[in-house]
Design a protein around this motif. Structure first.
Motif, PDB file in Angstrom:
ATOM      1  N   LEU A   8      -8.596   4.483   5.296  1.00 53.34           N
ATOM      2  CA  LEU A   8      -8.430   5.228   4.084  1.00 53.34           C
ATOM      3  C   LEU A   8      -8.463   6.642   4.526  1.00 53.34           C
ATOM      4  O   LEU A   8      -9.346   6.887   5.244  1.00 53.34           O
TER       5      LEU A   8
ATOM      6  N   ASP B 220      -7.036  11.651   1.396  1.00 58.54           N
ATOM      7  CA  ASP B 220      -6.338  11.567  -0.039  1.00 58.54           C
ATOM      8  C   ASP B 220      -6.918  10.462  -0.856  1.00 58.54           C
ATOM      9  O   ASP B 220      -7.164  10.688  -1.932  1.00 58.54           O
ATOM     10  N   GLU B 221      -7.253   9.468  -0.278  1.00 56.29           N
ATOM     11  CA  GLU B 221      -8.121   8.289  -1.102  1.00 56.29           C
ATOM     12  C   GLU B 221      -9.316   8.885  -1.602  1.00 56.29           C
ATOM     13  O   GLU B 221      -9.635   8.513  -2.650  1.00 56.29           O
TER      14      GLU B 221
ATOM     15  N   ARG C 127      -8.706  11.304  -4.186  1.00 55.77           N
ATOM     16  CA  ARG C 127      -8.201  10.488  -5.452  1.00 55.77           C
ATOM     17  C   ARG C 127      -9.456   9.902  -6.257  1.00 55.77           C
ATOM     18  O   ARG C 127      -9.769  10.004  -7.561  1.00 55.77           O
ATOM     19  N   ARG C 128     -10.486   9.280  -5.339  1.00 54.57           N
ATOM     20  CA  ARG C 128     -11.553   8.731  -6.106  1.00 54.57           C
ATOM     21  C   ARG C 128     -12.510   9.638  -6.767  1.00 54.57           C
ATOM     22  O   ARG C 128     -13.168   9.536  -7.732  1.00 54.57           O
TER      23      ARG C 128
END
Length: 118
Positions: free
Chosen positions: A83, A86-87, A90-91
């Motif tokens: 991950l 970016d993940e 985003r979270r």
């Protein structure tokens, strides 16, 4: 007595069909003692006994080598390592949006409802 015999015959036929299908669908690497075709013939020729022999002797409990256990993505360190940032961003964005929506909902709950018309 006839009913018991009929039930036993039905159970024997169902067991034979189950073991025959199991023989035919089992990977060749998991078969022990005889080739797959020989096991299929044995199961058909000796219906109940052949099926019992197949389950006890013919089919290996595990495949060759170590069988891997399925791991959920949340528990898999290799997946979690893939991950990217970016993940994470985003979270964080989703968490912020959720916080704003909860605040808006709380603000709406605090307002007094308009008086009912009579």
């Amino acid at each position: 007595m006839a009913r018991v015999i009929v039930v036993l015959v039905v159970v024997a036929v169902a067991f034979t069909i189950y073991t025959l299908v199991d023989v035919l669908l089992t990977d060749r690497r998991r078969i022990r003692a005889m080739p797959k075709a020989a096991w299929a013939v044995l199961v058909v020729v000796l219906p109940v006994l052949g099926g019992i022999l197949w389950l006890i002797v013919g089919k290996a409990r595990r495949g060759p080598g170590r069988m891997s256990r399925t791991v959920a993505p949340d528990d898999d360190p290799a997946f979690l390592g893939t991950l990217g940032r970016d993940e994470v961003a985003r979270r964080a964005e989703q968490d912020e949006r959720l916080r704003r929506l909860e605040q808006e909902l709380a603000d709406l709950d605090d307002d007094n409802p308009p008086p009912a018309e009579r």
